[in-house]
Design a protein around this motif. Structure first.
Motif, PDB file in Angstrom:
ATOM      1  N   LEU A  29       0.849  -1.156   0.000  1.00  0.00           N
ATOM      2  CA  LEU A  29       0.164   0.012   0.022  1.00  0.00           C
ATOM      3  C   LEU A  29       0.800   1.236   0.028  1.00  0.00           C
ATOM      4  CD1 LEU A  29      -2.902  -1.046   2.640  1.00  0.00           C
ATOM      5  CD2 LEU A  29      -3.161  -0.624   0.164  1.00  0.00           C
ATOM      6  N   ARG A  30       1.996   1.024   0.657  1.00  0.00           N
ATOM      7  CA  ARG A  30       2.789   2.540   0.896  1.00  0.00           C
ATOM      8  C   ARG A  30       3.597   2.720  -0.439  1.00  0.00           C
ATOM      9  NH1 ARG A  30       3.521   4.743   6.131  1.00  0.00           N
ATOM     10  NH2 ARG A  30       5.723   4.976   5.561  1.00  0.00           N
ATOM     11  N   HIS A  89      -0.113   5.054  -1.141  1.00  0.00           N
ATOM     12  CA  HIS A  89      -1.154   5.196  -0.223  1.00  0.00           C
ATOM     13  C   HIS A  89      -0.650   5.729   1.365  1.00  0.00           C
ATOM     14  CE1 HIS A  89      -3.847   4.092  -3.443  1.00  0.00           C
ATOM     15  NE2 HIS A  89      -3.266   2.887  -3.353  1.00  0.00           N
ATOM     16  N   ARG A  90      -1.174   6.599   1.715  1.00  0.00           N
ATOM     17  CA  ARG A  90      -1.003   6.942   3.132  1.00  0.00           C
ATOM     18  C   ARG A  90      -1.416   6.374   4.504  1.00  0.00           C
ATOM     19  NH1 ARG A  90       1.517  11.867   3.292  1.00  0.00           N
ATOM     20  NH2 ARG A  90       1.800  13.077   1.277  1.00  0.00           N
ATOM     21  N   ILE A  91      -0.862   5.299   4.780  1.00  0.00           N
ATOM     22  CA  ILE A  91      -1.285   4.498   5.898  1.00  0.00           C
ATOM     23  C   ILE A  91      -0.338   4.623   7.143  1.00  0.00           C
ATOM     24  CG2 ILE A  91      -2.746   2.926   4.608  1.00  0.00           C
ATOM     25  CD1 ILE A  91      -0.176   0.850   5.357  1.00  0.00           C
ATOM     26  N   ASN A 126      -7.492  -0.277   4.181  1.00  0.00           N
ATOM     27  CA  ASN A 126      -8.224   0.594   3.293  1.00  0.00           C
ATOM     28  C   ASN A 126      -9.181   1.207   4.038  1.00  0.00           C
ATOM     29  OD1 ASN A 126      -9.337   1.678   0.750  1.00  0.00           O
ATOM     30  ND2 ASN A 126     -10.702  -0.137   0.730  1.00  0.00           N
ATOM     31  N   LEU A 150      -8.819   4.855   2.311  1.00  0.00           N
ATOM     32  CA  LEU A 150      -7.972   4.841   0.988  1.00  0.00           C
ATOM     33  C   LEU A 150      -9.115   4.926  -0.148  1.00  0.00           C
ATOM     34  CD1 LEU A 150      -5.246   2.473   1.841  1.00  0.00           C
ATOM     35  CD2 LEU A 150      -5.272   4.727   2.291  1.00  0.00           C
ATOM     36  N   LEU A 173      -9.927   2.410  -1.996  1.00  0.00           N
ATOM     37  CA  LEU A 173      -9.471   1.395  -2.993  1.00  0.00           C
ATOM     38  C   LEU A 173     -10.872   0.618  -3.665  1.00  0.00           C
ATOM     39  CD1 LEU A 173      -6.316  -0.051  -1.409  1.00  0.00           C
ATOM     40  CD2 LEU A 173      -6.310   1.846  -3.482  1.00  0.00           C
TER      41      LEU A 173
END
Ligand code: ADP
Ligand code: MG
Length: 407
Positions: free
Chosen positions: A125-126, A130-132, A164, A169, A171
């Protein structure tokens, strides 16, 4: 590649009938276990199913067609965000400690054992931008592990779905699946195709997922064998032969070599009409057999689609058995236990049967008249006992829901 936790024995010994796995873990139980472990209630609970593939095996890395269904068995995750970037992972099924990582330091080269699957999802994800942040995660599963029923995809997808939702996110399901696949390919180090994660994400109850792995478009095809007096059984042989991992990669590269030699982008681009001509152009007997399997297997998916559209569910049986012969003789990914399930079930009156998943152990599926379930089950168990194999687990495969938030 991290060493997976040891899930099953390599050698067999006959014993009492093994228990059939329970289909459900109650969301409330997983939330309570999360609270006991981490000292607060989870923000949510999510579930993602394992799958069986009805037809279309060793086609997903050839841009071909597959037709899986989701099992009622799921991996459930209870999870909450953390503000400090720490990722804590715990599974009720490993009997181990909480694994503690930091999302900034996730490294595909690290040996994380089972935790590589969920950690790999956070990493993927990163990597995709994506900002997790950090999270506490507790997992519990009823998907038989290492049985060719995709407990690994269920684990990845449930983690992806939780992250998510927690981090907003947005998605879409296919993207959730693709990032889960990337976790398995690039972080865990298993070169699997896209089927398992998309099946876990996109299947719906009462349906097969007719998936074109070239562009990842799919259709839900109604599948209710019970309405026709039929049953689809899963037979988990409970063996996993060690040569499986290397053999899978070898089949994959052999198929890619075939496509290169024939000047097509993937074996999907070959048609059944052009098969004989294509085979004539190949000197290498092994590659020729792989090509024949992939082309005929894609054709078998189409045949099953047609059979179901005609309402002729019984006609699917012989297609399954033909698929098994092709996996056994051309792809050479079966094993004595899987061959024994197929031969015995068919001799006991089943409509058809085949190995499902990667092979070299794991599970077979059997399509049978409902009334013949006891006879078929007993015949398979007797044959396994006579051969000195450990008894298989037999349970019905009801087409079930895909990944979802449960609370
Ligand atoms: P399959 O996907 O066919 O079940 P794999 O070998 O691909 O078999 O994946 C099994 C591995 O996935 C296990 O050895 C373990 O590392 C991990 N795994 C699956 N389910 C769980 C779970 N509930 N908890 C922890 N690890 C799990
Ligand atoms: Mg797997």
């Amino acid at each position: 590649m991290p060493t997976p936790r040891p899930m099953r024995e390599q050698t067999a010994s006959a014993s009492a009938t093994p228990p059939v796995p329970a289909a459900e873990v109650a969301a409330g139980d997983v939330a309570a276990a999360f609270a006991a472990l981490y000292g607060r209630m989870p923000e949510g609970v999510w579930a993602a199913p394992g799958r069986v593939n009805l037809i279309g095996e060793y086609t997903d890395f050839n841009n071909g067609f597959v037709m899986p269904l989701a099992l009622p068995h799921t991996t459930v995750a209870a999870a909450s965000r953390r503000a400090d970037g720490i990722l804590r992972l715990h599974s009720a099924d490993t009997g181990g400690e909480v694994v503690r990582l930091h999302v900034d330091d996730l490294d595909p080269a690290a040996d994380l054992g089972w935790a590589a699957y969920p950690a790999g999802v956070a990493w993927a994800l990163r990597e995709a931008g994506h900002r997790i942040g950090g999270a506490d995660v507790h997992l519990a599963s009823t998907v038989p592990s290492g049985a060719g029923l995709s407990s690994s995809a269920a684990l990845e997808v449930v983690t992806a779905l939780a992250l998510n939702d927690l981090f907003g996110l947005g998605l879409p399901p296919v993207e959730t699946a693709r990032l889960s696949q990337r976790a398995e390919n690039a972080f865990v180090g298993v070169p699997c195709g896209a089927m398992d994660q998309i099946a876990s994400t996109c299947c719906t109850a009462g349906h097969l997922l007719h998936l074109d792995t070239r562009d990842l478009t799919y259709r839900h095809v109604p599948f209710d064998p019970g309405a026709f007096g039929l049953r689809l059984l899963v037979v988990d042989t409970q063996v996993k032969h060690a040569l499986g991992d290397g053999a899978y990669a070898e089949r994959r590269s052999g198929c890619e070599r075939g496509a290169r030699l024939l000047g097509v982008r993937s074996l999907r681009d070959l048609t059944p009409d052009g098969l004989d001509h294509a085979l004539d152009r190949l000197d290498d007997g092994t590659v020729r057999a792989y090509v024949r399997h992939v082309v005929t297997e894609n054709q078998r998916v189409g045949q099953v689609v047609d059979n179901l559209a005609d309402g002729d569910v019984r006609a699917v049986g012989p297609v399954l058995t033909a698929g098994h012969a092709s996996l056994r003789d051309d792809m050479r990914v079966s094993c004595p236990e899987l061959d024994l399930v197929v031969a015995t079930a068919n001799a006991a009156g089943a409509l058809g049967a085949r190995m499902t998943g990667g092979g070299f152990g794991g599970s077979a599926i059997v399509l049978t008249e409902d009334r013949d379930v006891p006879a078929v089950t007993q015949a398979v168990q007797q044959a396994f006992t006579a051969a000195g194999h450990r008894l298989p687990r037999v349970f019905p495969a009801e087409p079930s829901a895909g990944a979802r938030r449960v609370s």
